[in-house]
Enzyme design. Structure first.
Site, PDB file in Angstrom:
ATOM      1  NE  ARG A 119      -1.158 -17.816  10.901  1.00 29.76           N
ATOM      2  CZ  ARG A 119      -0.292 -18.590  11.322  1.00 29.76           C
ATOM      3  NH1 ARG A 119       0.133 -18.727  12.903  1.00 29.76           N
ATOM      4  NH2 ARG A 119      -0.147 -20.300  11.186  1.00 29.76           N
ATOM      5  CE  LYS A 141      -4.061   2.152  -0.747  1.00 26.58           C
ATOM      6  NZ  LYS A 141      -4.462   2.363  -1.919  1.00 26.58           N
ATOM      7  CD  GLU A 183       2.351  11.661  -4.840  1.00 26.12           C
ATOM      8  OE1 GLU A 183       1.091  12.054  -5.124  1.00 26.12           O
ATOM      9  OE2 GLU A 183       3.327  11.124  -5.258  1.00 26.12           O
ATOM     10  CE  LYS A 225      -2.278   7.865   2.111  1.00 25.15           C
ATOM     11  NZ  LYS A 225      -0.961   7.751   1.578  1.00 25.15           N
ATOM     12  CD  GLU A 235      -7.736   3.263  -2.592  1.00 18.95           C
ATOM     13  OE1 GLU A 235      -6.507   3.305  -2.666  1.00 18.95           O
ATOM     14  OE2 GLU A 235      -7.502   3.833  -4.072  1.00 18.95           O
ATOM     15  NE  ARG A 239      -6.025   4.924   1.675  1.00 17.20           N
ATOM     16  CZ  ARG A 239      -5.311   4.337   2.642  1.00 17.20           C
ATOM     17  NH1 ARG A 239      -5.792   3.986   3.234  1.00 17.20           N
ATOM     18  NH2 ARG A 239      -4.164   4.629   2.830  1.00 17.20           N
ATOM     19  CG  ASN A 243      -5.114   6.714  -6.954  1.00 19.06           C
ATOM     20  OD1 ASN A 243      -3.851   7.265  -6.239  1.00 19.06           O
ATOM     21  ND2 ASN A 243      -6.080   5.611  -6.767  1.00 19.06           N
ATOM     22  CG  HIS A 246      -1.268   9.442  -8.841  1.00 16.84           C
ATOM     23  ND1 HIS A 246      -1.335  11.289  -8.338  1.00 16.84           N
ATOM     24  CD2 HIS A 246      -0.646   8.674  -7.804  1.00 16.84           C
ATOM     25  CE1 HIS A 246      -0.353  11.226  -7.482  1.00 16.84           C
ATOM     26  NE2 HIS A 246       0.334   9.823  -7.210  1.00 16.84           N
ATOM     27  CG  HIS A 250       0.589   5.236 -11.576  1.00 16.07           C
ATOM     28  ND1 HIS A 250      -0.818   5.009 -10.846  1.00 16.07           N
ATOM     29  CD2 HIS A 250       1.151   5.708 -10.314  1.00 16.07           C
ATOM     30  CE1 HIS A 250      -0.778   4.955  -9.419  1.00 16.07           C
ATOM     31  NE2 HIS A 250       0.395   5.306  -9.513  1.00 16.07           N
ATOM     32  CG  HIS A 263       5.412   9.029  -7.909  1.00 19.84           C
ATOM     33  ND1 HIS A 263       4.648   8.291  -9.178  1.00 19.84           N
ATOM     34  CD2 HIS A 263       5.163   9.832  -7.021  1.00 19.84           C
ATOM     35  CE1 HIS A 263       3.778   7.989  -8.706  1.00 19.84           C
ATOM     36  NE2 HIS A 263       3.560   8.704  -7.338  1.00 19.84           N
TER      37      HIS A 263
HETATM   38  N1  LIG Z   1       1.571   2.481   0.978  1.00 21.44           N
HETATM   39  C1  LIG Z   1       1.557   4.009   0.554  1.00 21.44           C
HETATM   40  O1  LIG Z   1       0.351   4.949   1.053  1.00 21.44           O
HETATM   41  C2  LIG Z   1       2.143   4.876  -0.666  1.00 21.44           C
HETATM   42  C3  LIG Z   1       1.904   5.718  -0.576  1.00 21.44           C
HETATM   43  C4  LIG Z   1       2.036   6.803  -1.691  1.00 21.44           C
HETATM   44  C5  LIG Z   1       3.619   5.861  -2.501  1.00 21.44           C
HETATM   45  N2  LIG Z   1       3.958   4.710  -1.962  1.00 21.44           N
HETATM   46  C6  LIG Z   1       5.810   4.335  -2.085  1.00 21.44           C
HETATM   47  O2  LIG Z   1       6.199   4.850  -1.698  1.00 21.44           O
HETATM   48  C7  LIG Z   1       7.411   4.548  -2.794  1.00 21.44           C
HETATM   49  C8  LIG Z   1       8.068   5.606  -3.194  1.00 21.44           C
HETATM   50  O3  LIG Z   1       8.511   6.397  -2.034  1.00 21.44           O
HETATM   51  P1  LIG Z   1       9.955   7.306  -1.719  1.00 21.44           P
HETATM   52  O4  LIG Z   1      10.043   8.846  -3.640  1.00 21.44           O
HETATM   53  O5  LIG Z   1      10.196   7.904  -0.422  1.00 21.44           O
HETATM   54  O6  LIG Z   1      11.232   7.086  -2.126  1.00 21.44           O
HETATM   55  P2  LIG Z   1      12.325   6.274  -1.533  1.00 21.44           P
HETATM   56  O7  LIG Z   1      12.252   4.955  -0.407  1.00 21.44           O
HETATM   57  O8  LIG Z   1      12.981   5.374  -3.013  1.00 21.44           O
HETATM   58  O9  LIG Z   1      13.426   7.129  -1.493  1.00 21.44           O
HETATM   59  C9  LIG Z   1      13.686   8.090  -2.433  1.00 21.44           C
HETATM   60  C10 LIG Z   1      15.177   8.048  -2.080  1.00 21.44           C
HETATM   61  O10 LIG Z   1      15.511   8.743  -1.286  1.00 21.44           O
HETATM   62  C11 LIG Z   1      17.002   8.240  -0.293  1.00 21.44           C
HETATM   63  N3  LIG Z   1      16.416   9.098   1.066  1.00 21.44           N
HETATM   64  C12 LIG Z   1      15.050   8.759   1.312  1.00 21.44           C
HETATM   65  N4  LIG Z   1      15.638   9.759   3.064  1.00 21.44           N
HETATM   66  C13 LIG Z   1      16.483  10.241   2.482  1.00 21.44           C
HETATM   67  C14 LIG Z   1      16.961  11.305   3.483  1.00 21.44           C
HETATM   68  N5  LIG Z   1      15.992  11.460   4.842  1.00 21.44           N
HETATM   69  N6  LIG Z   1      18.423  11.984   2.971  1.00 21.44           N
HETATM   70  C15 LIG Z   1      18.468  10.967   1.721  1.00 21.44           C
HETATM   71  N7  LIG Z   1      18.212  10.274   1.079  1.00 21.44           N
HETATM   72  C16 LIG Z   1      16.784  10.033   1.105  1.00 21.44           C
HETATM   73  C17 LIG Z   1      16.377   6.832  -0.559  1.00 21.44           C
HETATM   74  O11 LIG Z   1      17.801   5.530  -0.196  1.00 21.44           O
HETATM   75  C18 LIG Z   1      16.185   6.581  -2.245  1.00 21.44           C
HETATM   76  O12 LIG Z   1      17.343   6.361  -3.131  1.00 21.44           O
HETATM   77  C19 LIG Z   1       6.708   4.258  -3.914  1.00 21.44           C
HETATM   78  O13 LIG Z   1       7.367   2.999  -4.034  1.00 21.44           O
HETATM   79  C20 LIG Z   1       5.354   4.386  -4.339  1.00 21.44           C
HETATM   80  O14 LIG Z   1       4.935   2.482  -4.043  1.00 21.44           O
HETATM   81  C21 LIG Z   1       3.036   4.080  -1.040  1.00 21.44           C
HETATM   82 ZN   LIG Z   2       1.982   9.704  -5.646  1.00 25.72          ZN
END
Ligand SMILES: NC(=O)c1ccc[n+]([C@@H]2O[C@H](COP(=O)([O-])OP(=O)(O)OC[C@H]3O[C@@H](n4cnc5c(N)ncnc54)[C@H](O)[C@@H]3O)[C@@H](O)[C@H]2O)c1
Ligand SMILES: [Zn+2]
Length: 356
Positions: A119, A141, A183, A225, A235, A239, A243, A246, A250, A263
């Site tokens: 929990r 989130k 971003e 942010k 949100e 917030r 987007n 986006h 998307h 992305h």
């Molecule tokens: N929670 C939120 O508010 C929020 C906001 C925006 C995006 N997201 C989510 O984030 C995700 C995308 O995140 P991301 O772009 O970080 O992708 P990711 O976590 O998949 O990382 C991208 C790639 O880089 C590699 N990597 C990570 N750090 C590294 C480093 N320092 N050196 C070499 N390689 C490295 C990873 O292994 C992966 O292959 C999506 O699923 C999206 O929905 C969440």
């Molecule tokens: Zn984004």
């Protein structure tokens, strides 16, 4: 450089520090009473940084590690179940802590595991991608994807500490770095501060990932942010401005089955699309200002888009459809607003962007 973010359940710190991972446990220690640390990483971040982080936390608690395959497919119900069961088999209890080492994928799924195991247990985010440092790790989130759509199951469960080590960006693949920059550009366009001018001034050093420049840029980009989630934790309003760009991004990703544009590339098209729509419906013409930023960070490349009708259908499925697509647009630089845009205007602009 650090920020404190208040939430309904207490506040947490978002911190940027060169070389932080080597001493992560002394800066972002496990909470009082924790006996175990569950370190969650993906294959890439585990190989690059897992050992130094584990070594640091071993001085405070017993460390067990769970490694996910790299990539979005790890944000799944199967991974979540595997994490729950691993935590259970390790007899983790409510005072123990999860440490998420990686990008947004690791943060989202490990954070959701923390939100739901027993929990809810505390978690610490050690973001290692540019996107995670300025966006995903901030705001609490957490989520997994379902076959029916992205982020469809999740919850608000802020970490107790976000600690980013800018040095980790040196190993990030170029395409992932560009995604993060998209971003950052978005943050610059929706905020009134000096970020936009600074990005243009420092574009060469940023593209070269010059460490001093990144160390200054990261907190500045993250602060956009931070300021928004401070006033809108769950949100309800502002917030949504995060987007910006986006709506179309998307739709592009969905139509391409996540196999086409990254992305960031999709967001870049989405930002340009928003600027073109704004101009067409009589808002100020800020297309050149968008293009200058996108060009500076090599985000204005020719891209192949899905068919306009498919894009509009995908956007309509978006919950922001209300007798016309509701778009986030700029009424001036740094000042986002929402506007309902008729489908024919959207179709025209998609045509200008090269969609058939
Ligand atoms: N929670 C939120 O508010 C929020 C906001 C925006 C995006 N997201 C989510 O984030 C995700 C995308 O995140 P991301 O772009 O970080 O992708 P990711 O976590 O998949 O990382 C991208 C790639 O880089 C590699 N990597 C990570 N750090 C590294 C480093 N320092 N050196 C070499 N390689 C490295 C990873 O292994 C992966 O292959 C999506 O699923 C999206 O929905 C969440
Ligand atoms: Zn984004």
């Amino acid at each position: 450089m650090s920020f404190e973010i208040p939430t309904t359940r207490g506040s947490y710190v978002v911190e940027f520090l060169e070389g932080a991972l080597r001493k992560a446990a002394s800066i972002a220690p496990p909470p009082y009473g924790a006996e175990k640390v569950l370190l969650v990483a993906d294959a890439t971040t585990a190989a690059l940084y897992g050992e130094q982080v584990a070594r640091s936390y071993q001085e405070h608690a017993q460390v067990v590690t769970f490694t996910l395959p790299s990539g979005e497919s790890s944000k799944s119900a199967a991974t979540l179940e595997a994490l729950w069961r691993f935590a259970a088999s390790e007899n983790m209890h409510r005072k123990d802590v999860i440490v998420a080492l990686g990008g947004g994928v690791v943060g989202d799924v490990a954070g959701f595991a923390a939100a739901t195991f027993a929990r809810g247990i505390p978690w610490i985010a050690l973001p290692t991608t540019l996107l995670a440092m300025v966006d995903a790790s901030i705001g609490g989130k957490t989520a997994i994807d379902l076959p029916e759509g992205k982020n469809l199951a999740g919850s608000f469960h802020p970490p107790i500490h976000v600690l980013a080590d800018p040095e980790t960006l040196q190993t990030l693949p170029e395409r992932e770095f560009r995604t993060g920059l998209a971003e950052v550009v978005k943050h610059a366009l929706i905020s009134p501060g000096p970020l936009r001018a600074n990005l243009l001034d420092q574009q060469a050093a940023i593209n070269a990932r010059e460490p001093f420049t990144l160390a200054a840029l990261l907190p500045e980009a993250a602060s956009v942010k931070v300021e928004i989630v401070r006033v809108d934790e769950t949100e309800q309003g502002e917030r949504a401005y995060l987007n910006y760009g986006h709506t179309l991004a998307h739709a592009i990703e969905t139509c391409q089955g996540y196999q086409g544009l990254s992305h960031g590339e999709a967001v870049a098209v989405g930002l340009r699309c928003a600027a073109l729509i704004a101009r067409k419906i009589g808002l100020p013409d800020l297309v050149d200002e968008h293009d200058a930023l996108l060009t500076a960070f090599k985000l204005r490349q020719p891209v192949e888009l899905p068919a306009s009708d498919d894009l509009v259908t995908a956007m309509r499925r978006d919950k922001k459809y209300d007798q016309g697509l509701v778009w986030i647009l700029l009424e001036e630089l740094g000042r986002p607003t929402t506007a309902r845009v008729p489908d024919n205007v959207v179709l025209e602009v998609l045509g200008e962007l090269g969609a058939e």
